[in-house]
Write an enzyme that holds these catalytic residues in place. Structure first.
Site, mmCIF file in Angstrom:
data_model
loop_
_atom_site.group_PDB
_atom_site.id
_atom_site.type_symbol
_atom_site.label_atom_id
_atom_site.label_comp_id
_atom_site.label_asym_id
_atom_site.label_seq_id
_atom_site.Cartn_x
_atom_site.Cartn_y
_atom_site.Cartn_z
ATOM 1 N N GLY A 1 -9.444 -33.687 22.711
ATOM 2 C CA GLY A 1 -9.507 -32.415 23.412
ATOM 3 C C GLY A 1 -8.714 -32.467 24.693
ATOM 4 O O GLY A 1 -8.368 -33.536 25.194
ATOM 5 N N GLY B 1 -7.937 -32.338 28.618
ATOM 6 C CA GLY B 1 -8.691 -32.668 29.814
ATOM 7 C C GLY B 1 -8.579 -34.122 30.205
ATOM 8 O O GLY B 1 -8.084 -34.964 29.454
ATOM 9 N N GLU C 1 -4.600 -30.878 18.731
ATOM 10 C CA GLU C 1 -4.156 -29.560 19.183
ATOM 11 C C GLU C 1 -3.073 -29.705 20.236
ATOM 12 O O GLU C 1 -1.979 -29.202 20.130
ATOM 13 C CB GLU C 1 -5.325 -28.813 19.836
ATOM 14 C CG GLU C 1 -6.516 -28.637 18.969
ATOM 15 C CD GLU C 1 -7.676 -28.103 19.778
ATOM 16 O OE1 GLU C 1 -8.355 -27.187 19.296
ATOM 17 O OE2 GLU C 1 -7.916 -28.592 20.900
ATOM 18 N N GLY D 1 -10.868 -25.649 20.191
ATOM 19 C CA GLY D 1 -10.796 -26.135 18.823
ATOM 20 C C GLY D 1 -11.837 -27.198 18.511
ATOM 21 O O GLY D 1 -11.873 -27.713 17.391
#
Lengths: 502, 502
Positions: free
Chosen positions: A263, A265, A288, A382
């Site tokens: 993810g 971050g 992603e 996502g």
């Protein structure tokens, strides 16, 4: 050179200024714009729209890939342009408007938005605005640093506005793989069988007559806001490395692991960065967003291929990578987010999904989005596409926030984005809990022993002990379950729920 | 005739009595047994095991397809055979043991169990016990009324025990389609492109030397406990029919709809039954369990094909259908639950998923499993496989339970199985709320206006009004959010949370 960027000659006379292009967008319309994790968003047209709205109010539904850079969501929110916004955002100004109920925010799994549009389950896109590095000889649109939902927006919209961004490297051409699933009831399998599968075209193929305007821009993507690894994120990465080494020792995984998703971050980026100093090799990503760590791992010889929907880098990394992006092109693919996040491909490839939790509870339920159960941070993004359907679903977070006033491990999450059914492993800097094959009561023991910060551990164990006396598959003391959140809401400090010495 | 049921001659000498077969199961083992929604479970061996445990205690991990019939879960729980149980159950006796913490219950998405086994993320199956109508000339095992996880259990286990059930119709042979996804990292697309796609073998193909014992049995499947449609389930069905007619009028669906999935139980069965009196035609199902309504719709000429993992009928319907199951065989397929529920196929086909909620909240979050947030009913089953990945996710429930003492629409569900991201439409007998494209605050308005019973409506609206003053994407009054559940837990009546006049 305009000729290089707009290679189909008859389209060159469609170049107009941003305000003229923005005039195609009328009050009440649904607009689909490029942009995914602050990469490749249309920049000039939304700004012109915000400027116009200050004089001549209008409001629209804005759909994007994911978050926008260049403070665009903030600027549009301030100009009251946004009546509705989907499927993701990460802007402090827009967040404020959402939580005040001024903007209706529809927080969606990122793989689903274009399915809803294609099947007309939500109102159709009137105008698409897509940033491109070039228009090809045949009129194909070559996206920039993200694909997101741009291809389907352009295919489904009545009118398409192209922003040719000359600050984006022309070498990005050839990186993209645009595949659109066929219509039901005759949909065929998506032929992606490995991260490196190329199954579509390197551009978005639409009839040129739909291109209503072309705008030139040279505004750069915003840099990623990711922070460098620190002691705690390094500890999280080390716990995960140790865990994977155990999996390899048990013969469940090889040193190549399985395709990785991380993810956006700081924490997920740091976790991957930590894999540089491990025996893992020939890694692949099917993710992603490709962040700094993707290129660090490639440069370290650890990562052999990465598929994503966008490239979002820090300022320093951008200056390093984009001038030589051509060198990476054989090892990178950017796909529509519908394909990067597709349940079919995620299950087939067996993704190891690493996402960030805002908080998790003693049973392994995850809150990714809502502060104190009510106020939106960014959105689910996502994470649900990967966590539900992947090979293994891992959630990471630091055990504390706000200098210790907030515990990220709580009795019960005050908002659920991922249920215990979708969570295999949780990790904080304190330790890792492997929840696979465990019943809720067993999960709680592991999480309390391994993941919660010592400040909160005994109180959490006491909550669980008292809950157990009430019985159940998932024991709780309902009237106390949110007491920590209420203390955080009212006093800014969860510890006020169980002590006055703060 | 034994020769017809065990067609490979050299296997006939492996026939033993149930106790002898059960002796292969030792204390501490993991055992995989056939059975899905009370259909096709192994019957003789688990009973023999329970009998033995009364004399000679042993405990095992029991994995099945889904729920077992013939009170087997109860009998095994009473004999203290079950240390661990996954991935689903629906037995009152076992439920009690689970909620007392005596049996560790791992409640899993039904598509995921064999993935976890195959990748050795949970302990391996030592012994598989599979009910069959026949063993073919080549040693192939022909399942009975369910496939469930039987094929993978037999493939992965060290030893396999076959229960040949002579009460199961030999005409079931040819109904099954056994397809096992290939190993990663070289997994290929699952070639199911419509409910009627046949992609595998009509039997489970394992080396005959793994067959450790064959047991003969003639115990019938238990009947479904589904109740006939009543006024409220008819109203739910009518609301849904009206909704689909609206979708057809808007050009979003045709009269054929898209392949239907319906969860097990009275309400989902009644909803489908109601489709008999509609203009829908040439319907197809791609579901888990095929219930009475499947055959009613076929007999009414409405349903042209049904794919599932089991057939579970009422006593009356069983007596009608099974003697002439051959007539339906060209319109039916039974698949492994991994395939019937596979995210890849569910998204590709565009399933309309209809599942039953225990309760839902004003924002559309669903609790399918936990009474008062703590006590397990049955389990999430396959609902999450379909709700997350389908074309449209619908949840149905009656607005009231326990004679009005319980509202199925609550301020905040006390346990989340399906998040608002996974829920498109909710329906009670009061009405339907179409939540697509709506932000949480808008969802709440629709749900309160359309779905909640009038007894609870004003109080729920008042809760939401007060929550709104606190702001947020998903406004709540945290200290009150579970007050209805606390009243239900302490007084058996949610109304005690807001009135003393009960």
């Amino acid at each position: 050179m305009l000729e290089d960027r707009i290679r189909r000659p008859d389209l060159r006379n469609r170049v107009v200024d941003a305000a003229t292009a923005a005039a195609h967008i009328k009050d009440g319309m649904t607009v689909g714009m490029s942009g995914f994790t602050r990469a490749g968003e249309a920049k000039a047209v939304p700004l012109a729209l915000a400027e116009r709205a200050l004089r001549d109010p209008l409001s629209i539904t804005l759909i994007t890939g994911a978050s926008l850079g260049n403070d665009l969501d903030q600027t549009l929110a301030k100009a009251h342009v946004l009546a509705r916004r989907m499927p993701f955002q990460s802007d402090p100004g827009l967040r404020k408007a959402i939580n005040a109920g001024e903007v209706m925010f529809i927080d969606q799994h990122l793989s689903e938005t274009v399915e809803l549009l294609r099947t007309r389950q939500i109102p159709p896109v009137d105008v698409a605005v897509v940033e491109a590095v070039a228009i090809t000889e045949s009129g194909g649109i070559v996206p920039t640093t993200s694909v997101g939902n741009s291809a389907s927006f352009a295919i489904l919209a009545e009118k398409v506005i192209i922003e040719i961004n000359t600050s984006q490297s022309a070498m990005l051409e050839g990186l993209h793989d645009i595949y659109i699933p066929s219509h039901r009831p005759s949909r065929m399998p998506i032929p992606v069988v490995s991260p490196e599968s190329r199954v579509g075209l390197p551009y978005i193929d639409i009839p040129a007559e739909k291109i209503a305007a072309i705008v030139l821009s040279d505004k750069q993507d915003s840099s990623s806001t990711v922070l460098p690894p620190d002691e705690e994120t390094r500890a999280i990465s080390e716990h995960l490395t140790e865990f994977f080494l155990g999996e390899i020792a048990r013969g469940r995984l090889t040193n190549q692991l399985l395709p990785l998703q991380a993810g956006i971050g700081t924490i997920a980026n740091a976790v991957l960065h930590g894999f540089i100093d491990t025996p893992f090799h020939d890694l692949k990503m099917y993710s992603e967003v490709l962040q700094d760590s993707t290129f660090d791992l490639m440069d370290a010889g650890k990562l052999v291929f990465a598929s994503g929907s966008s490239i979002t880098l820090s300022a320093e990394k951008s200056r390093d990578i984009f001038p030589r992006i051509g060198d990476y092109k054989s090892r990178l693919i950017l796909r529509p987010q519908e394909v990067s996040n597709h349940p079919e491909v995620v299950r087939r490839l067996g993704i190891i999904a690493i996402n960030t939790a805002l908080e998790f509870d003693i049973y392994g339920n995850i809150n990714s989005t809502h502060v104190n159960g009510t106020h939106m941070m960014n959105g689910i993004g996502g994470s649900g596409d990967f966590a539900r359907n992947g090979y293994m679903s891992i959630f990471v977070t630091k055990s504390l926030a706000k200098g210790g006033a907030i515990s990220s491990v709580v009795p019960m999450v005050a908002h659920v984005d991922h249920t215990e059914h979708d969570v295999d492993v949780v990790v904080t800097e304190c330790g890792l809990a492997d929840l696979r094959g465990l019943a809720p009561r067993e999960r709680a023991q592991k999480i309390i022993a391994n993941c919660v910060h010592p400040t909160y551990r005994d109180v959490l164990a006491d909550y669980h002990d008292r809950a157990l006396t009430r019985g159940g598959q998932t024991p709780h003391v309902l009237e106390e379950a949110f007491s920590w959140h209420v203390a955080a809401r009212d006093h800014g400090d969860m510890r006020r729920a169980f002590t006055t010495e703060i």
